[in-house]
Design a protein around this motif. Structure first.
Motif, short mmCIF file in Angstrom:
data_model
loop_
_atom_site.label_atom_id
_atom_site.label_comp_id
_atom_site.label_asym_id
_atom_site.label_seq_id
_atom_site.Cartn_x
_atom_site.Cartn_y
_atom_site.Cartn_z
N SER A 9 0.85 -1.19 0.00
CA SER A 9 0.00 0.00 0.00
C SER A 9 0.89 1.24 0.00
CB SER A 9 -0.90 -0.01 1.24
OG SER A 9 -1.63 1.19 1.29
N ASP A 36 -3.94 4.07 -3.27
CA ASP A 36 -5.24 4.53 -2.79
C ASP A 36 -5.51 5.95 -3.25
OD1 ASP A 36 -6.29 2.31 -1.22
OD2 ASP A 36 -4.51 2.61 0.01
N GLY A 143 -10.88 4.52 3.65
CA GLY A 143 -10.55 5.91 4.00
C GLY A 143 -9.25 6.13 4.73
N TYR A 144 -8.86 5.19 5.56
CA TYR A 144 -7.65 5.42 6.36
C TYR A 144 -6.84 4.13 6.53
CZ TYR A 144 -10.10 9.66 7.67
OH TYR A 144 -10.78 10.84 7.62
N ALA A 145 -5.54 4.30 6.63
CA ALA A 145 -4.67 3.19 7.05
C ALA A 145 -4.78 3.06 8.57
CB ALA A 145 -3.24 3.47 6.63
N GLY A 146 -4.36 1.92 9.08
CA GLY A 146 -4.24 1.74 10.53
C GLY A 146 -5.52 1.45 11.26
N ASP A 176 -8.13 -5.86 1.53
CA ASP A 176 -7.55 -4.54 1.76
C ASP A 176 -8.00 -4.02 3.11
OD1 ASP A 176 -6.37 -2.06 1.54
OD2 ASP A 176 -7.72 -1.34 -0.05
N GLY A 177 -7.05 -3.82 4.01
CA GLY A 177 -7.34 -3.25 5.32
C GLY A 177 -6.99 -4.18 6.46
N ASN A 178 -6.09 -3.74 7.32
CA ASN A 178 -5.63 -4.53 8.48
C ASN A 178 -5.18 -5.94 8.09
OD1 ASN A 178 -6.99 -5.41 11.78
ND2 ASN A 178 -4.92 -4.85 11.21
N VAL A 196 -3.20 -6.63 0.28
CA VAL A 196 -2.74 -5.24 0.34
C VAL A 196 -1.99 -5.08 1.66
CG1 VAL A 196 -3.40 -2.82 0.39
CG2 VAL A 196 -4.65 -4.43 -1.07
N GLY A 198 -0.11 -2.98 4.22
CA GLY A 198 0.05 -1.60 4.66
C GLY A 198 0.72 -1.50 6.01
N SER A 199 0.18 -0.62 6.84
CA SER A 199 0.83 -0.35 8.13
C SER A 199 0.74 -1.53 9.10
CB SER A 199 0.22 0.89 8.77
OG SER A 199 -1.12 0.65 9.14
N SER A 200 -0.15 -2.51 8.80
CA SER A 200 -0.30 -3.66 9.70
C SER A 200 0.75 -4.74 9.50
CB SER A 200 -1.68 -4.31 9.49
OG SER A 200 -2.69 -3.37 9.48
#
Ligand code: DX5
Ligand code: ZN
Length: 223
Positions: A9, A36, A143-146, A176-178, A196, A198-200
Motif C-alpha cells: 500500500s 489509494d 478511507g484510512y490506514a491503521g 484490503d485493510g488490516n 494489500v 500496509g501499516s499492519s
C-alpha cells in the motif's frame, strides 16, 4: 509469480524516500503497487492522484493496483490508465451504471476491478464479476490506514471465493485493510489471493521493507 500475491500500500510508503522504497519493494518480490486514491467526498480523506501513479509507472516495472475511492469514477478513470498490466478498481456504489464504468475502464487498455465496502453484500456485486479481473474485499471501512478488521469481512472473502469458483470466473480476490501478520493466515485460508500490505505488516516500521517482504512471503508459503 507466487500463488498469493503482495500489493504494497503505497500511501504507507516513505514519500521522502520513495525511490528507495520502490527499489526495496521490487527487490523483495512485490507483485503489484497498491495506490489509494481518495477524493474527500466518497471518503473523508485525501491521498494520492494521477501524477503519483505516473511516477510509480515510470519508476518501476510493477503493475499498479489502483483503488479509486472517489465519487463518479467514470469522470476520472482516464487519468488512471497508467502502466501495462495495471488494474483500476471502483466502488460500485459511487457510479450510477457500474457495468458501463467497468467497460469504460477496460476500453482504456487496463484491467477493471471492484472494491467491496464492508457494508455491501457479495450478492450485490455478483452481476459485475464477469466484467472484472480483480475483486477487492475491503476488510476495514475505506478511507484510512491503521484501522481494525471488520470481522464479518472474512466470511465475505470465503463467499466470494466460492462464487468465483462455482462460476468458473477468472477473478483475483484481494483483501484490503488490516492485513496484519496475525490476520494473513485466516485471510488466505478464506480465499484471498492478493494481500494489500500496509501499516499492519509490510510498513509496520519495525522491520525493513526487504526483511518484512521476506517475512510475508514465508507466511504465505511462497519462499
Ligand atoms: C484503506 C487503504 C489501505 C490501507 C491498508 O482504505 O485502502 O490500503 O493502507 O493498510 P493498513 O494495514 O494500515 O490497514
Ligand atoms: Zn486500498
Amino acid at each position: 509469480m507466487s500463488a498469493v500475491r503482495i500489493s504494497p500500500s503505497m500511501m504507507c510508503a516513505d514519500f521522502l524516500h520513495l525511490a528507495d522504497d520502490l527499489e526495496a519493494l521490487q527487490a523483495g518480490g512485490a507483485d503489484y503497487l497498491h495506490v489509494d486514491i481518495m477524493d474527500g467526498r466518497y471518503v473523508p480523506n485525501f491521498t494520492l492522484g494521477p501524477d503519483f501513479c505516473k511516477a510509480l509507472a515510470r519508476g518501476s516495472r510493477l503493475p499498479l493496483d489502483i483503488h479509486l475511492m472517489v465519487e463518479n469514477p467514470e469522470h476520472h478513470a482516464p487519468s488512471f490508465a497508467v502502466g501495462p498490466g495495471s488494474v483500476v478498481s471502483i466502488h460500485p456504489e459511487t457510479t450510477r451504471h457500474p457495468l458501463r464504468t467497468l467497460e469504460l475502464i477496460r476500453s482504456l487498455g487496463v484491467r477493471a476491478g471492484i472494491a467491496i465496502d464492508p457494508a455491501m453484500t457479495i450478492a450485490s456485486v455478483a452481476e459485475m464479476l464477469p466484467y472484472v479481473s480483480l475483486a477487492c474485499v475491503m476488510t476495514v471501512n475505506p478511507g484510512y490506514a491503521g484501522q481494525k478488521l471488520v470481522p464479518t469481512a472474512l466470511a465475505k472473502v470465503r463467499e466470494l471465493a466460492e462464487l468465483v469458483k462455482a462460476r468458473g470466473l477468472d477473478v483475483e480476490i484481494e483483501v484490503d485493510g488490516n492485513v496484519s501478520w496475525e490476520n494473513i493466515p485466516r485471510m488466505v485460508q478464506a480465499g484471498a489471493q492478493v494481500l494489500v500490505a500496509g501499516s499492519s505488516s509490510l510498513f509496520d516500521g519495525k522491520g525493513g521493507l526487504v526483511e518484512n517482504l521476506r517475512r510475508l512471503r514465508t507466511l504465505i508459503g511462497s519462499e
